[in-house]
Design a protein around this motif. Structure first.
Motif, PDB file in Angstrom:
ATOM      1  N   GLY A  56       5.485   2.214  -1.657  1.00  0.00           N
ATOM      2  CA  GLY A  56       4.277   1.849  -2.381  1.00  0.00           C
ATOM      3  C   GLY A  56       4.109   2.655  -3.661  1.00  0.00           C
ATOM      4  O   GLY A  56       5.035   3.321  -4.132  1.00  0.00           O
ATOM      5  N   ILE A 109      -4.579  -3.345   0.864  1.00  0.00           N
ATOM      6  CA  ILE A 109      -3.141  -3.601   0.760  1.00  0.00           C
ATOM      7  C   ILE A 109      -2.593  -4.195   2.053  1.00  0.00           C
ATOM      8  O   ILE A 109      -1.781  -5.132   2.022  1.00  0.00           O
ATOM      9  CB  ILE A 109      -2.401  -2.297   0.396  1.00  0.00           C
ATOM     10  CG1 ILE A 109      -2.758  -1.877  -1.027  1.00  0.00           C
ATOM     11  CG2 ILE A 109      -0.890  -2.468   0.540  1.00  0.00           C
ATOM     12  CD1 ILE A 109      -2.310  -0.481  -1.389  1.00  0.00           C
ATOM     13  N   LYS A 113      -2.820  -8.210   2.304  1.00  0.00           N
ATOM     14  CA  LYS A 113      -1.445  -8.370   1.817  1.00  0.00           C
ATOM     15  C   LYS A 113      -1.379  -8.375   0.288  1.00  0.00           C
ATOM     16  O   LYS A 113      -0.646  -9.160  -0.321  1.00  0.00           O
ATOM     17  CB  LYS A 113      -0.811  -9.654   2.367  1.00  0.00           C
ATOM     18  CG  LYS A 113      -0.902  -9.810   3.874  1.00  0.00           C
ATOM     19  CD  LYS A 113      -0.188  -8.688   4.604  1.00  0.00           C
ATOM     20  CE  LYS A 113      -0.256  -8.871   6.118  1.00  0.00           C
ATOM     21  NZ  LYS A 113       0.371  -7.752   6.859  1.00  0.00           N
ATOM     22  N   LEU A 114      -2.151  -7.484  -0.335  1.00  0.00           N
ATOM     23  CA  LEU A 114      -2.148  -7.378  -1.783  1.00  0.00           C
ATOM     24  C   LEU A 114      -1.091  -6.383  -2.243  1.00  0.00           C
ATOM     25  O   LEU A 114      -0.680  -5.498  -1.501  1.00  0.00           O
ATOM     26  CB  LEU A 114      -3.531  -6.938  -2.286  1.00  0.00           C
ATOM     27  CG  LEU A 114      -4.700  -7.858  -1.933  1.00  0.00           C
ATOM     28  CD1 LEU A 114      -6.007  -7.263  -2.427  1.00  0.00           C
ATOM     29  CD2 LEU A 114      -4.492  -9.254  -2.516  1.00  0.00           C
ATOM     30  N   GLN A 115      -0.674  -6.523  -3.496  1.00  0.00           N
ATOM     31  CA  GLN A 115       0.327  -5.626  -4.048  1.00  0.00           C
ATOM     32  C   GLN A 115      -0.276  -4.243  -4.305  1.00  0.00           C
ATOM     33  O   GLN A 115      -1.354  -4.136  -4.908  1.00  0.00           O
ATOM     34  CB  GLN A 115       0.884  -6.188  -5.358  1.00  0.00           C
ATOM     35  CG  GLN A 115       1.781  -7.393  -5.181  1.00  0.00           C
ATOM     36  CD  GLN A 115       3.050  -7.060  -4.441  1.00  0.00           C
ATOM     37  OE1 GLN A 115       3.625  -5.986  -4.605  1.00  0.00           O
ATOM     38  NE2 GLN A 115       3.494  -7.980  -3.592  1.00  0.00           N
TER      39      GLN A 115
END
Length: 357
Positions: A56, A109, A113-115
């Motif tokens: 990340g 996140i 399911k976000l970047q």
């Protein structure tokens, strides 16, 4: 380990070159201040390194550093416009706010399911806006608060000055905790597994969501601890504090061996990377070349305006080096796999004939 040794050699050569250029580089005041700066960067670079190891990124960590200091000043500073609560209360609230930032980002996140890049970029701007609102666009001063002794005092006093500032002690504790988590706990193994191959980690039964959230919480907590040190060191806080700090943290982690692809890195490397970044920063001011111009002794120094050019170049070189290392490793794996296929399986020995012997 070879990469850490290589970067250690680079660090030693840099220090030697700066000392030859300007002997004041190893003067007591400069060494103490440089180690303090390395420690404060290393604290939140450790948090950034853990996030990078899991694959990340945390672009909000610099804003978290600033928010922590602003909250402490607003809550506990005796100055005008501040609340004047006890210092322990202000530090507790500020650290709790830092942890909440990491928790919120981790949940966004993992649950949506976000970047990470987008979430932490938005978090960086939101947190900075909160700092600006709390400070009302101005500066909050700590005055003569005893809080300032945290960064400016320390252990082993010589000539009235501490040789080991308290931020260095705090950093050593954070470094030890980070090394223990990464190399001696199940959580650390899960972090490496998550960064190495997320799908494989999920199929192996690892609670990927919990590990990822924990990583962002730890990163923000590290930013909060660094923010306490910076607030004590600077003595006054505004929304400007923390701007660009995330770039230093990323550069320190990558220089120390944390691959932006995830799954690689360690605590020792982050220490070395932090030291390199701060030695470069200090070297821009300390480096000088003496020469003679028509019999007149002159000194040439680096232009301080080159700071971001040099730091940006270091980041690019580190990323390019990381990519080259991965390309070479992939080529070696492919070559070994090809050689193994060409060699083929060894023929099994035929059993002895019945009745032989």
């Amino acid at each position: 380990m070879r990469r850490e040794l290589g970067m250690s050699l680079v660090l030693v050569l840099m220090c030697a070159g700066l000392y030859i250029s300007n002997p004041d580089f190893l003067g007591q005041s400069n060494v103490v201040n440089t180690t303090r700066q390395i420690a404060m960067l290393g604290i939140y670079a450790m948090g950034m390194g853990l996030v990078i190891i899991t694959g990340g990124i945390d672009l909000s960590i610099g804003s978290v550093v600033g928010l922590t200091g602003v909250l402490i000043a607003k809550i506990s500073s005796p100055g005008m416009g501040c609340l004047g609560y006890p210092l322990w209360f202000g530090v507790t609230v500020a650290l709790a706010a830092a942890v909440l930032v990491g928790l919120a980002q981790g949940l966004l996140i993992t649950r949506l399911k976000l970047q990470p890049f987008v979430v932490t970029l938005g978090g960086m701007l939101v947190v900075r806006g909160v700092s600006q609102t709390v400070a009302e666009g101005g500066t909050l001063s700590f005055g003569n608060s005893p809080f300032l002794r945290l960064a400016n005092d320390g252990l082993l006093h010589v000539g009235g000055n501490a040789l080991i500032p308290y931020p260095v002690v705090i950093f050593l504790v954070v470094l030890g905790a980070g090394a223990y988590v990464l190399h001696f706990t199940v959580l650390g193994r899960y972090m490496y597994a998550l960064g190495g191959n997320r799908e494989a980690a999920e199929y192996s039964g690892i609670d990927v969501t919990r590990v990822e959230v924990a990583t962002y919480v730890i990163s923000s907590a590290a930013g909060g601890i660094a923010g306490v040190c910076y607030a004590s060191y600077i003595g006054q806080m505004s929304q400007q504090v923390g701007i660009g700090y995330e770039l230093y943290a990323i550069a320190a982690a990558v220089l120390g061996g944390c691959s932006l692809r995830g799954g690689e890195g360690g605590a020792l490397g982050i220490l070395i990377g932090s030291a390199i970044m701060r030695v470069i920063d200090n070297g821009i001011n300390m480096f000088q070349v003496r020469y003679s111009d028509g019999g007149v002794r002159r000194i040439w120094r680096l232009d301080p305006n080159w700071t971001f050019i040099i730091i940006g170049s270091v980041i690019l070189v580190a990323v390019v080096f990381d990519q080259v290392v991965h390309i070479v490793q992939e080529q070696r794996r492919a070559r070994r796999a090809g050689d193994a296929r060409l060699a083929g399986p060894r023929p099994a020995e035929s059993p002895p004939a019945a009745g032989a012997g």
